[in-house]
Design an enzyme around this catalytic site. Structure first.
Site, PDB file in Angstrom:
ATOM      1  N   HIS A 455       0.563  -1.565  -0.411  1.00 32.50           N
ATOM      2  CA  HIS A 455      -0.019   0.010  -0.594  1.00 32.50           C
ATOM      3  C   HIS A 455       0.610   1.086   0.052  1.00 32.50           C
ATOM      4  O   HIS A 455       0.754   2.503  -0.584  1.00 32.50           O
ATOM      5  CB  HIS A 455      -0.752  -0.284   1.349  1.00 32.50           C
ATOM      6  CG  HIS A 455      -2.302  -0.625   1.195  1.00 32.50           C
ATOM      7  ND1 HIS A 455      -2.861  -1.449   2.030  1.00 32.50           N
ATOM      8  CD2 HIS A 455      -3.042  -1.461   0.154  1.00 32.50           C
ATOM      9  CE1 HIS A 455      -3.601  -2.084   1.318  1.00 32.50           C
ATOM     10  NE2 HIS A 455      -3.831  -1.796   0.368  1.00 32.50           N
ATOM     11  N   ARG A 562     -21.029   2.709 -18.753  1.00 29.67           N
ATOM     12  CA  ARG A 562     -21.787   1.883 -18.555  1.00 29.67           C
ATOM     13  C   ARG A 562     -22.157   1.835 -17.142  1.00 29.67           C
ATOM     14  O   ARG A 562     -21.782   0.995 -16.148  1.00 29.67           O
ATOM     15  CB  ARG A 562     -20.596   1.548 -18.708  1.00 29.67           C
ATOM     16  CG  ARG A 562     -20.344   0.528 -19.930  1.00 29.67           C
ATOM     17  CD  ARG A 562     -19.622  -0.912 -20.454  1.00 29.67           C
ATOM     18  NE  ARG A 562     -19.097  -1.492 -21.758  1.00 29.67           N
ATOM     19  CZ  ARG A 562     -17.806  -0.702 -21.983  1.00 29.67           C
ATOM     20  NH1 ARG A 562     -16.757   0.298 -22.181  1.00 29.67           N
ATOM     21  NH2 ARG A 562     -18.024  -1.378 -23.746  1.00 29.67           N
ATOM     22  N   ARG A 598     -25.606   5.549 -20.133  1.00 27.92           N
ATOM     23  CA  ARG A 598     -25.791   4.847 -21.612  1.00 27.92           C
ATOM     24  C   ARG A 598     -27.030   4.145 -20.210  1.00 27.92           C
ATOM     25  O   ARG A 598     -27.112   3.838 -19.143  1.00 27.92           O
ATOM     26  CB  ARG A 598     -25.333   4.014 -21.279  1.00 27.92           C
ATOM     27  CG  ARG A 598     -25.946   2.422 -22.314  1.00 27.92           C
ATOM     28  CD  ARG A 598     -24.487   2.036 -23.313  1.00 27.92           C
ATOM     29  NE  ARG A 598     -23.940   0.438 -22.654  1.00 27.92           N
ATOM     30  CZ  ARG A 598     -23.378   0.105 -23.095  1.00 27.92           C
ATOM     31  NH1 ARG A 598     -23.470  -0.169 -23.729  1.00 27.92           N
ATOM     32  NH2 ARG A 598     -23.421  -1.062 -21.966  1.00 27.92           N
ATOM     33  N   GLU A 692     -25.664  -0.761 -32.744  1.00 28.78           N
ATOM     34  CA  GLU A 692     -24.396  -1.893 -32.479  1.00 28.78           C
ATOM     35  C   GLU A 692     -25.154  -3.846 -32.582  1.00 28.78           C
ATOM     36  O   GLU A 692     -25.119  -4.156 -32.508  1.00 28.78           O
ATOM     37  CB  GLU A 692     -24.933  -2.068 -30.489  1.00 28.78           C
ATOM     38  CG  GLU A 692     -25.930  -1.539 -29.748  1.00 28.78           C
ATOM     39  CD  GLU A 692     -25.454  -2.143 -28.426  1.00 28.78           C
ATOM     40  OE1 GLU A 692     -23.502  -2.276 -28.160  1.00 28.78           O
ATOM     41  OE2 GLU A 692     -26.066  -1.857 -27.645  1.00 28.78           O
ATOM     42  N   ASN A 715     -18.156  -3.325 -30.243  1.00 30.43           N
ATOM     43  CA  ASN A 715     -18.294  -4.930 -29.798  1.00 30.43           C
ATOM     44  C   ASN A 715     -19.128  -5.643 -30.418  1.00 30.43           C
ATOM     45  O   ASN A 715     -19.356  -6.860 -30.416  1.00 30.43           O
ATOM     46  CB  ASN A 715     -18.279  -4.731 -28.611  1.00 30.43           C
ATOM     47  CG  ASN A 715     -17.206  -3.697 -27.877  1.00 30.43           C
ATOM     48  OD1 ASN A 715     -16.126  -3.549 -28.470  1.00 30.43           O
ATOM     49  ND2 ASN A 715     -17.642  -3.251 -27.393  1.00 30.43           N
ATOM     50  N   ASP A 716     -21.232  -4.287 -29.795  1.00 33.82           N
ATOM     51  CA  ASP A 716     -22.217  -5.511 -30.532  1.00 33.82           C
ATOM     52  C   ASP A 716     -22.143  -5.497 -32.087  1.00 33.82           C
ATOM     53  O   ASP A 716     -22.039  -6.777 -32.720  1.00 33.82           O
ATOM     54  CB  ASP A 716     -23.127  -5.374 -29.523  1.00 33.82           C
ATOM     55  CG  ASP A 716     -22.771  -6.079 -28.024  1.00 33.82           C
ATOM     56  OD1 ASP A 716     -23.087  -7.101 -28.442  1.00 33.82           O
ATOM     57  OD2 ASP A 716     -23.296  -4.818 -27.325  1.00 33.82           O
ATOM     58  N   ARG A 726     -18.850 -12.774 -29.106  1.00 31.96           N
ATOM     59  CA  ARG A 726     -17.888 -12.141 -28.387  1.00 31.96           C
ATOM     60  C   ARG A 726     -17.199 -12.877 -27.398  1.00 31.96           C
ATOM     61  O   ARG A 726     -16.326 -12.321 -26.937  1.00 31.96           O
ATOM     62  CB  ARG A 726     -18.241 -10.375 -27.930  1.00 31.96           C
ATOM     63  CG  ARG A 726     -19.597 -10.175 -27.030  1.00 31.96           C
ATOM     64  CD  ARG A 726     -20.140  -8.403 -26.896  1.00 31.96           C
ATOM     65  NE  ARG A 726     -19.063  -7.550 -26.601  1.00 31.96           N
ATOM     66  CZ  ARG A 726     -19.673  -6.856 -26.078  1.00 31.96           C
ATOM     67  NH1 ARG A 726     -21.124  -6.314 -26.654  1.00 31.96           N
ATOM     68  NH2 ARG A 726     -19.091  -5.933 -24.967  1.00 31.96           N
ATOM     69  N   CYS A 763     -18.429   4.357 -29.695  1.00 25.15           N
ATOM     70  CA  CYS A 763     -17.785   3.952 -28.360  1.00 25.15           C
ATOM     71  C   CYS A 763     -17.063   2.671 -28.019  1.00 25.15           C
ATOM     72  O   CYS A 763     -17.141   2.169 -27.107  1.00 25.15           O
ATOM     73  CB  CYS A 763     -19.109   4.604 -27.077  1.00 25.15           C
ATOM     74  SG  CYS A 763     -19.915   4.045 -26.921  1.00 25.15           S
TER      75      CYS A 763
HETATM   76  C1  PEP Z   1     -20.192  -2.033 -27.888  1.00 25.09           C
HETATM   77  O1  PEP Z   1     -20.925  -3.058 -27.847  1.00 25.09           O
HETATM   78  O2  PEP Z   1     -18.991  -1.908 -28.742  1.00 25.09           O
HETATM   79  C2  PEP Z   1     -20.570  -1.016 -26.614  1.00 25.09           C
HETATM   80  C3  PEP Z   1     -19.957  -0.054 -26.887  1.00 25.09           C
HETATM   81  O3  PEP Z   1     -21.527  -1.266 -25.042  1.00 25.09           O
HETATM   82  P1  PEP Z   1     -21.182  -3.037 -24.792  1.00 25.09           P
HETATM   83  O4  PEP Z   1     -19.052  -3.256 -24.953  1.00 25.09           O
HETATM   84  O5  PEP Z   1     -20.859  -2.132 -23.168  1.00 25.09           O
HETATM   85  O6  PEP Z   1     -21.883  -3.745 -25.263  1.00 25.09           O
HETATM   86 MG    MG Z   2     -23.078  -3.411 -26.916  1.00 19.77          MG
END
Ligand code: PEP
Ligand code: MG
Length: 831
Positions: A455, A562, A598, A692, A715-716, A726, A763
């Site tokens: 620490h 998030r 979000r 997404e 991502n989605d 994913r 994002c």
């Molecule tokens: C995404 O899907 O790109 C996103 C930003 O949302 P999450 O990764 O939280 O699903």
């Molecule tokens: Mg997403």
């Protein structure tokens, strides 16, 4: 029985002790050898079965037909690469023959992103003995690597003792889940317990004494672990184990060296130099100031139990109050607040207090009993053999000193003030040392013992105080007041520098501070391409801490909060009041910068303990995101009210996840308008849609007609466009947002946004890649929302870009036929 293990990689053989990670080097996971890889495929070292493959593909466990278990861990700290650079070619349960390919590696990527490529190959079967080891030096894949001998089966001793069971739940905190290092810590502790220790997660059960069994749980951050301990006095042990699980991983980033270990070791020591271990980065020069903390004296060792109990309770309450006040003081850093909370937990530790109560009941005075038990606990931590646990012993000593000072009425600040700029030299120091205002302004810290992730080290790194530990007993001979140089990056102490060397270091220090000031100043500036196009660089956040850190890194706002993370710690959904407080804190940390919150994206890959879902056959295609929120309007309404109450309307933007059609925006807008009316907020609040799903991308023009802004969730979008899960480790390297199909969907969405002149950002994870910035801007993104770390680099890159060239790059990328081809194009553009 002897089993031959063949080299799973071509490369250079290294002794396990040379691996630059104590958990491997100290053989806490198991004995074996390491290879500095030169081939890009991990192959099976024997015929057998795949037991586990890390979700991120960086490690694999195999069992031979004869029962030998081997863990292959490619590189050091590679769990942090999140799967990038690793393509697993096999799955758990598969039977493989010697030489079968197991994992494909992108060595260039891994070498560029991880501290070391060196790959430990370890035997994790209890009782196994390694007989012959390959010599250090070159080896080809498939060469004999070592031989393992298994002991003859031993009859388990029947235990006649009366045994009981303790059962406790613990949630894995943020981090990389149970990968090799935490597994080693848990198993080291479990092996010290004379009884059974089982951990269950995702319906999989593991013997906690076995590192490999723990790895097979596949437990990730947020997962709940069910800890069951069977033996004599199991409860205290279960609590201790749960605390270790809940503690998570210390952030090593402060201790990560810019120079690799081998390079450091290769620098020969000269006369007047001491080697040490780096605990906090930096360079300092200053006079030596020796510090030795004395124990608080205990005058009376016995007492009347009732009175001693009361005395102890009152002293604990006072100390808890002081620590709580420190933790909640706005002037306290996050690191210091976290440590204060950890100390409150130690003070409340059930096992420790139970033992103290026992001694007090037997006639010991409260201070005597506390010291007795605390020192025993210190010893227990030191003898686990796990460096991180041993480092916590000093925290117990810190609490002991503070509590005994309260109990005896003795001032705990026995250490005098330290002159500004001095380099403090000690055996070890508690974290409270750096919290004492009398020690503000010190130049550096050198400990003869101490730990690199203690620490104190975390506090030193947070305050940019260079610190070296494990410098050895020679530090005692450093003359008080003499100037020394503490070079944490080279892990050296120069004990008697001459005038010329002192002048050189002072010049270097002046340059460093000027460079750091420049970088920070540039990171704080708005980001504009070379031809004058404004691009906003925002950050993805989960907390107020993230927000503060991101702003310091140059974030111009938050592109995605998030909120699932905010719900994650609760057993029942958090109240409007509580949520409003959290959103307000984040807004304040952003200091007026835009905040895109979000709404809850529960379901799919984001299960929440407080909102149990009915089992679904295809959760990714099931009740998630805005679909879930529309069904649980109570939760949506509470959340929207909390946002409107917590964040000024000019700063707030609200974004909906998993949108597939404009009607979803219309519904939420109606609800939001009602809430605004009810709360008396006249100003409109921007409501946006995440793009997404391929559906949303294809009708982005229709969605943009209803939405104030659009943001790509790459991502989605990649997951649904490519029809690849994913979360599937076997596919993680292929769920790539740079696939031309995904790029074309982004381009289509940008066109839809443009039709209605809507703000258009991104994002998803690809926005954090500086190499992808030109392409994303060329596709039409006006905002990139990244994790905090790469923000200065992304800004630097964007400032060099020309928009027409970005458009051209995007057009060429969309015409390619694979994500790999797009990556190659981006590499070429970089040169
Ligand atoms: C995404 O899907 O790109 C996103 C930003 O949302 P999450 O990764 O939280 O699903
Ligand atoms: Mg997403």
């Amino acid at each position: 029985m002897t089993v031959s293990i063949y080299a799973p990689l071509a490369g250079i053989v290294r002794a396990i002790e040379q691996v630059p990670d104590a958990v491997f080097a100290q053989k806490i996971v198991g004995d074996g050898l390491a290879i500095e890889p030169l081939s890009d495929r991990v192959v099976a070292p024997f015929g057998g079965k795949v037991i586990a493959v890390a979700p991120t593909g960086h490690s694999i466990t195999l069992q031979s037909d004869g029962g030998v278990e081997i863990l292959i861990h490619v590189g050091i700290d590679t769990v942090a690469l999140g799967g990038r650079g690793f393509t697993p070619l096999v799955s758990p349960g598969e039977v493989v023959a010697t030489g079968d390919a197991l994992i494909a590696l992108d060595l260039d990527h891994i070498a560029g992103s991880a501290p070391s490529l060196v790959t430990p190959i370890l035997v994790t079967t209890p009782g196994a003995v390694i007989r012959i080891k390959a010599d250090a030096g070159p080896i080809s894949a498939g060469d004999l690597f070592f031989e393992v001998e298994l002991p003859a089966d031993e009859e388990r001793q029947a235990k006649g003792d009366a045994q009981s069971t303790a059962h406790i739940l613990a949630t894995l905190p943020a981090g990389h889940g149970i990968h090799a290092r935490p597994a080693a810590r848990i198993s080291a502790l479990a092996r010290g317990f004379d009884g059974e220790v089982q951990i269950t997660c995702h319906d999989r059960k593991a013997d906690a004494k076995s590192v490999t069994a723990l790895l097979t749980l596949g437990a990730v951050a947020g997962d709940q672990l069910d800890i069951r301990v069977i033996g004599t006095d199991p409860r205290a042990f279960a609590v201790q184990l749960a605390a270790i699980v809940g503690e998570g991983e210390a952030d090593d980033s402060s201790a990560a060296s810019p120079l690799p270990d081998e390079a450091i070791a290769a620098i020969p020591l000269q006369a007047g130099q001491l080697r040490a271990v780096r605990a906090a980065a930096g360079l300092a020069i200053g006079p030596v100031f020796h510090v030795a903390e004395a124990d608080v004296a205990i005058a009376v060792e016995t007492g009347e139990p009732g009175a001693e109990r009361q005395r102890l309770a009152a002293a604990r309450a006072r100390l808890t109050q002081q620590l709580t006040a420190r933790a909640s003081d706005p002037g306290t850093s996050d690191a210091a607040a976290a440590i204060a909370h950890a100390h409150i937990a130690l003070l409340d530790d059930i096992a420790l207090n139970d033992k103290v109560a026992e001694l007090v009941a037997g006639g010991a005075s409260a201070p005597f009993a506390w010291r007795q038990v605390s020192r025993q606990e210190e010893e227990a931590l030191r003898t686990t053999g796990v460096a991180r646990l041993a480092e916590r012993a000093i925290d117990l000593r810190d609490i002991e000193r503070q509590l005994l000072a309260e109990l005896t009425g003795t001032a705990s600040d026995a250490v005098p003030g330290v002159p500004k700029g001095a380099i403090v030299v000690a055996d070890d120091l508690p974290p409270s040392f750096l919290l004492d205002p009398a020690h503000a302004g010190i130049g550096g810290i050198v400990l003869s013992a101490g730990g690199a992730t203690s620490h104190l080290a975390i506090l030193a790194a947070a305050s940019a105080i260079p610190m070296l530990v494990a410098a050895g007993d020679a530090t005692a001979a450093l003359p008080q007041g003499a100037d020394i140089i503490l070079d944490a990056d080279r892990r050296l102490i120069e004990t008697a520098p001459g005038a010329a060397r002192i002048a050189e270091v002072r010049t270097d220090l002046a340059k460093r501070s000027a460079d750091a000031a420049n970088a920070l100043a540039l990171a704080a500036q708005d980001c504009v391409t070379a031809d004058g196009r404004r691009i906003e660089i925002f950050a993805n956040l989960a907390s107020a801490n993230d927000a503060r850190h991101s702003v310091a890194m140059g974030a111009e706002g938050c592109g995605l909060l998030r909120t699932e993370f905010i719900f994650a710690e609760f057993d029942t959904p958090p109240s409007e009041e509580w949520q409003a407080g959290v959103y307000a804190d984040i807004a304040a940390a952003l200091d007026g910068r835009p905040l895109i919150i979000r709404t809850l994206d529960a379901g799919g890959d984001k299960p929440l303990r407080c909102l149990p879902f009915a089992a679904e056959e295809n959760p990714a295609l099931g009740m998630r995101g805005i679909r879930f929120s529309m069904e649980r309007r109570d939760i949506l309404e509470t959340q929207l009210r909390a946002m409107v109450r917590g964040v000024p309307s000019g700063q707030l933007r609200i974004m909906l996840p998993m949108v597939v059609e404009p009607g979803e925006l219309r519904d939420v807008r109606a609800l939001l308008d009602d809430i605004r009316r009810d709360l008396g907020v006249a100003a409109p609040i921007d409501l946006g849609a995440m793009i997404e799903t391929p559906a949303a991308a294809m009708i982005a023009d229709l969605i943009a007609a209803e939405a104030d802004f659009l943001s790509i969730g790459s991502n989605d979008l990649a997951q649904y466009a490519l029809a690849m899960d994913r979360g599937n480790p076997g596919l993680s390297a292929r769920v790539d947002a740079l696939h031309p199909a995904v790029l074309r969907l982004i381009a289509a969405a940008a066109e839809g946004a443009q039709k209605h002149r809507r703000w258009f950002g991104i994002c998803g994870g690809i926005a954090s890649d500086p190499d992808a910035a030109a392409l994303l801007i060329g596709l039409g993104c006006q905002e990139l929302s990244s994790v905090a770390g790469p923000i200065p680099q992304i800004k630097e890159r964007v400032r060099t870009l020309d928009f027409a060239a970005c458009r051209d790059l995007a057009r060429r990328a969309c015409a390619l036929d694979s994500a790999d081809a797009v990556r190659t194009l981006l590499e070429e553009e970089k040169r």
